[in-house]
Structure formats: C-alpha cells, structure tokens
Write a protein that holds these residues in place. Sequence first.
Motif, PDB file in Angstrom:
ATOM      1  N   UNK A  60     -20.027  44.379 -18.427  1.00 45.03           N
ATOM      2  CA  UNK A  60     -20.748  43.893 -19.611  1.00 45.03           C
ATOM      3  C   UNK A  60     -19.791  43.424 -20.711  1.00 45.03           C
ATOM      4  N   UNK A  61     -18.547  43.123 -20.316  1.00 47.63           N
ATOM      5  CA  UNK A  61     -17.561  42.610 -21.267  1.00 47.63           C
ATOM      6  C   UNK A  61     -17.250  41.150 -20.929  1.00 47.63           C
ATOM      7  N   UNK A  62     -16.948  40.368 -21.942  1.00 47.85           N
ATOM      8  CA  UNK A  62     -16.551  38.979 -21.754  1.00 47.85           C
ATOM      9  C   UNK A  62     -15.138  38.946 -21.194  1.00 47.85           C
ATOM     10  N   UNK A  63     -14.846  37.937 -20.392  1.00 47.59           N
ATOM     11  CA  UNK A  63     -13.501  37.743 -19.855  1.00 47.59           C
ATOM     12  C   UNK A  63     -12.921  36.488 -20.494  1.00 47.59           C
ATOM     13  N   UNK A  64     -11.690  36.621 -20.986  1.00 47.30           N
ATOM     14  CA  UNK A  64     -10.992  35.487 -21.585  1.00 47.30           C
ATOM     15  C   UNK A  64      -9.668  35.273 -20.859  1.00 47.30           C
ATOM     16  N   UNK A  65      -9.190  34.037 -20.935  1.00 44.56           N
ATOM     17  CA  UNK A  65      -7.897  33.670 -20.356  1.00 44.56           C
ATOM     18  C   UNK A  65      -7.184  32.792 -21.365  1.00 44.56           C
ATOM     19  N   UNK A  66      -5.858  32.713 -21.286  1.00 41.62           N
ATOM     20  CA  UNK A  66      -5.141  31.831 -22.206  1.00 41.62           C
ATOM     21  C   UNK A  66      -5.663  30.404 -22.115  1.00 41.62           C
ATOM     22  N   UNK A  67      -5.838  29.779 -23.264  1.00 37.50           N
ATOM     23  CA  UNK A  67      -6.262  28.375 -23.334  1.00 37.50           C
ATOM     24  C   UNK A  67      -4.984  27.548 -23.279  1.00 37.50           C
ATOM     25  N   UNK A  68      -4.739  26.936 -22.137  1.00 37.46           N
ATOM     26  CA  UNK A  68      -3.480  26.219 -21.936  1.00 37.46           C
ATOM     27  C   UNK A  68      -3.616  24.730 -22.178  1.00 37.46           C
ATOM     28  N   UNK A  69      -2.561  24.151 -22.725  1.00 34.00           N
ATOM     29  CA  UNK A  69      -2.457  22.706 -22.892  1.00 34.00           C
ATOM     30  C   UNK A  69      -2.166  22.059 -21.536  1.00 34.00           C
ATOM     31  N   UNK A  70      -2.193  20.744 -21.493  1.00 32.38           N
ATOM     32  CA  UNK A  70      -1.934  20.005 -20.255  1.00 32.38           C
ATOM     33  C   UNK A  70      -0.547  20.313 -19.680  1.00 32.38           C
ATOM     34  N   UNK A  71       0.424  20.632 -20.542  1.00 32.24           N
ATOM     35  CA  UNK A  71       1.780  20.920 -20.063  1.00 32.24           C
ATOM     36  C   UNK A  71       1.976  22.380 -19.652  1.00 32.24           C
ATOM     37  N   UNK A  72       0.897  23.191 -19.711  1.00 32.02           N
ATOM     38  CA  UNK A  72       0.967  24.586 -19.296  1.00 32.02           C
ATOM     39  C   UNK A  72       1.276  25.573 -20.399  1.00 32.02           C
ATOM     40  N   UNK A  92      -6.404  44.105 -19.700  1.00 30.81           N
ATOM     41  CA  UNK A  92      -6.154  43.246 -18.547  1.00 30.81           C
ATOM     42  C   UNK A  92      -7.219  43.389 -17.472  1.00 30.81           C
ATOM     43  N   UNK A  93      -7.497  42.300 -16.782  1.00 23.61           N
ATOM     44  CA  UNK A  93      -8.288  42.351 -15.556  1.00 23.61           C
ATOM     45  C   UNK A  93      -7.244  42.615 -14.479  1.00 23.61           C
ATOM     46  N   UNK A  94      -7.201  43.850 -13.998  1.00 25.19           N
ATOM     47  CA  UNK A  94      -6.097  44.290 -13.150  1.00 25.19           C
ATOM     48  C   UNK A  94      -6.105  43.727 -11.735  1.00 25.19           C
ATOM     49  N   UNK A  95      -7.247  43.571 -11.129  1.00 24.40           N
ATOM     50  CA  UNK A  95      -7.279  43.145  -9.731  1.00 24.40           C
ATOM     51  C   UNK A  95      -6.910  44.300  -8.822  1.00 24.40           C
ATOM     52  N   UNK A  96      -6.482  43.999  -7.615  1.00 30.24           N
ATOM     53  CA  UNK A  96      -6.219  45.055  -6.630  1.00 30.24           C
ATOM     54  C   UNK A  96      -4.736  45.360  -6.434  1.00 30.24           C
ATOM     55  N   UNK A  97      -3.854  44.619  -7.076  1.00 29.56           N
ATOM     56  CA  UNK A  97      -2.420  44.853  -6.920  1.00 29.56           C
ATOM     57  C   UNK A  97      -1.963  46.016  -7.784  1.00 29.56           C
ATOM     58  N   UNK A  98      -0.945  46.732  -7.307  1.00 33.71           N
ATOM     59  CA  UNK A  98      -0.340  47.802  -8.077  1.00 33.71           C
ATOM     60  C   UNK A  98       0.728  47.225  -8.999  1.00 33.71           C
ATOM     61  N   UNK A  99       0.918  47.822 -10.134  1.00 37.30           N
ATOM     62  CA  UNK A  99       1.990  47.451 -11.048  1.00 37.30           C
ATOM     63  C   UNK A  99       3.237  48.211 -10.628  1.00 37.30           C
ATOM     64  N   UNK A 100       4.403  47.617 -10.746  1.00 35.21           N
ATOM     65  CA  UNK A 100       5.636  48.338 -10.399  1.00 35.21           C
ATOM     66  C   UNK A 100       5.852  49.517 -11.344  1.00 35.21           C
ATOM     67  N   UNK A 101       6.584  50.497 -10.889  1.00 26.57           N
ATOM     68  CA  UNK A 101       6.791  51.710 -11.688  1.00 26.57           C
ATOM     69  C   UNK A 101       7.541  51.425 -12.995  1.00 26.57           C
TER      70      UNK A 101
END
Length: 130
Positions: A60-72, A92-101
């Motif tokens: 029930x939370x909005x998801x945002x991502x960086x708004x990038x210009x054409x050059x990235x 962060x939207x973590x996904x299924x990957x683990x973060x390094x220690x």
Amino acid sequence: GPARYDCVFVRKTRELSGMRNLYVAHICLFFRFEHKGVEHSCALVEWFEVEDEAPDEDTAMWIVAPDNNADGTQAAEVIDADSIVRAAHRMPVFGSDFRPSNFQFYFTLNAFKCFYVNKFIHNHAHKIAF
C-alpha cells in the motif's frame, strides 16, 4: 562522513490530492540569496518519479525511481524552499538478492533502482501520501 540527503515531498499544484499532488525529491543543498533586496530560500533537489498509477498492492506504498535525463543523469532542479511540504521517508525495494556483508547505509541511494515511499512512518505522511 558520507553525504546524507533528506527526502521530501514537494507540492505540484493545489488542485490534486494525495500523491497525485506531490513530487518526491532528495535535497542536495539548501541555500539562500538576495536579489533586488528580496531574499530567496531555495533547495537543489534531485527528482524521483512515481512508477505506477496506484500504490503497490502488497505494501500500500507508492514506488518511486530516480527521474533520469536522456543522458542517464538524475534530473535536478533548484526549487523554492516554500514548495517543500514535509519530510518523506524512502525505503529500498530490496528484491531477492542479498546485500554483501560490507554494504554501508550510504550506498543505498545508488545501489537500488526503486524505493517505497513510506506513508506509515508517521501520521502526517499517512495523511498526505495516499
């Protein structure tokens, strides 16, 4: 220490309500200047864009991502500090990957592609980020 960028809600217009009326940005710099005897308080911000038309079904939370210009590069702008509504909290939207220690908190802004806007952090955020 490492840079810490506060996240904020910025008002788009007064005609809409909830997240449809808000931008999400993180503050890079606050500054003020005087022009023709008038002092202006400003902020340099980097923008985030809302990913969907509605909040995430599971959180029930909005998801945002960086708004990038054409050059990235991430879109940035100087805004009037008065357009800042209040602080916002991104997770962060973590996904299924683990973060390094050795992962440090200051890697977060660059290590994740999207973020939840946490409207449950406090009552004020819950009232405006619906």
